[in-house]
Design an enzyme around this catalytic site. Structure first.
Site, PDB file in Angstrom:
ATOM      1  N   SER A 173       6.012   6.198   3.866  1.00  0.00           N
ATOM      2  CA  SER A 173       4.846   4.875   3.895  1.00  0.00           C
ATOM      3  C   SER A 173       3.654   5.901   5.650  1.00  0.00           C
ATOM      4  O   SER A 173       3.267   7.079   5.054  1.00  0.00           O
ATOM      5  CB  SER A 173       5.471   3.836   4.997  1.00  0.00           C
ATOM      6  N   GLU A 267       3.805  -0.719  -6.464  1.00  0.00           N
ATOM      7  CA  GLU A 267       2.151  -0.704  -4.778  1.00  0.00           C
ATOM      8  C   GLU A 267       0.894  -1.110  -4.803  1.00  0.00           C
ATOM      9  O   GLU A 267       0.259  -0.117  -5.487  1.00  0.00           O
ATOM     10  CB  GLU A 267       2.934   0.479  -4.077  1.00  0.00           C
ATOM     11  N   HIS A 297       7.667  -0.465  -2.374  1.00  0.00           N
ATOM     12  CA  HIS A 297       7.335   0.632  -1.366  1.00  0.00           C
ATOM     13  C   HIS A 297       8.769   0.897  -0.641  1.00  0.00           C
ATOM     14  O   HIS A 297       9.894   0.481  -0.658  1.00  0.00           O
ATOM     15  CB  HIS A 297       6.443  -0.651   0.251  1.00  0.00           C
TER      16      HIS A 297
END
Length: 322
Positions: A173, A267, A297
């Protein structure tokens, strides 16, 4: 007779499959709630204190729920005033190489506890030691504090005697964003880049210009555009969001190391990974993109079969190069 038994057999198989799926959903429910709490925000313009506290608490909880792998030692220490920790396999392992792991959390949350599960999994599939670090968080410490801390962790590994090509940088991320920005900064300084990059659901475009931000909005179970807007405002403040130091997607990838990108098909950040792959390939960087169907995610953190398969793929990608 066989034709009469087949429908009943199929019903039993279907019922067993549905029961297993329901059991897995119940098992994952606490983790999904914690993940949702991390990636929530009520205001798209600011990082409200209540939102921030909920995200940080959720991340601590998720780190505890996604327990680390057995057979690993966890060795915390202080790195020039910054909390850090080594994950080391208990078994005999290759000490010539290491992984620098940058945790996610939108640059506004995250800690060593949250780093522990993925760091342990990467140590397990490679047999290498993994260094995690607790970089400063926004809004208390906005851009570029976090990446300055990543540079500090990188320099620490260089001082330990590792060659740049013997250090792999991994991130999930916002940690994927950090890994890419770190490489941009190293190259700008005329320094050697890491040997490989591992990017899990990387956030590469703070301008949120990819198609998936709209196309996946209804099926992404954890991240919303409001969350993206909130954390980028807290971290970037008034800086140019299209700068490669915030949106590394828009940088020059010439000379970047071989890269493996993993992302879930559901996502809103899917476009960030697809466009990154395309730009890297255009720059002649060896880059592999794995789109994992029907997962969310940073799914690699969770105790599910696809997470195990994804981690095994990471291990193969790293080990086959040496």
């Amino acid at each position: 007779m066989d034709s009469e038994k087949t429908p009943l057999h199929m019903k039993l198989v279907r019922r067993t499959t549905e029961q297993k799926a329901a059991a897995e959903q119940r098992r994952l429910a606490p983790m999904m709630r914690a993940l949702k709490a991390i990636h929530s925000a009520t205001s798209p313009e600011s990082m409200a204190p209540d939102d921030l506290e909920r995200q940080r608490s959720g991340q601590e909880l998720l780190g505890r729920l996604a327990a680390p792998m057995l057979g690993m030692s966890w060795e915390p220490f202080e790195l020039s005033g910054m909390n850090a920790a080594w994950v080391r396999p208990d078994r005999g392992h290759d000490k010539r190489r290491a992984i620098l792991y940058c945790h996610g959390g939108g640059y506004t949350s995250g800690n060593l506890g949250y780093s522990r599960p993925l760091a342990s999994k990467m140590a397990n599939v490679t047999g290498w030691e993994v260094l995690s670090f607790e970089y400063r968080l926004a809004p208390e410490h906005p851009f570029p504090a976090a990446v300055d801390d990543a540079m500090k962790a990188w320099d620490y590994l260089m001082y330990q005697g590792y060659g740049a090509r013997d250090v792999m940088v991994a991130g999930d991320s916002a940690g994927g964003n950090m890994a890419l920005v770190l490489c941009h900064r190293l190259r700008a300084a005329g320094r050697r880049l890491p040997g490989r990059l591992i990017l899990m659901s990387p956030w590469t475009d703070m301008t949120a210009s990819g198609k998936s931000y709209a196309e996946r909005a209804d099926i992404d179970p954890t991240i919303s555009l409001d969350y993206i807007k909130a954390v980028r405002s807290a971290y970037a403040r008034d800086a140019d969001l299209s700068s490669p130091l915030l949106s590394p997607l828009f940088g020059d990838f010439t000379g970047f190391p071989p890269t493996l990108i993993q992302v879930g098909s559901n996502e809103i950040l899917l476009s960030d990974s697809i466009r990154l792959r395309d730009r890297m390939l255009a720059a002649r960087v060896p880059c592999q993109l794995e789109v994992w169907n029907d997962v969310w995610h940073v799914f690699q953190m969770f105790p599910i079969k696809k997470a195990n398969q994804a981690m095994e793929s990471i291990g193969r990608f790293l080990l086959e190069q040496f």
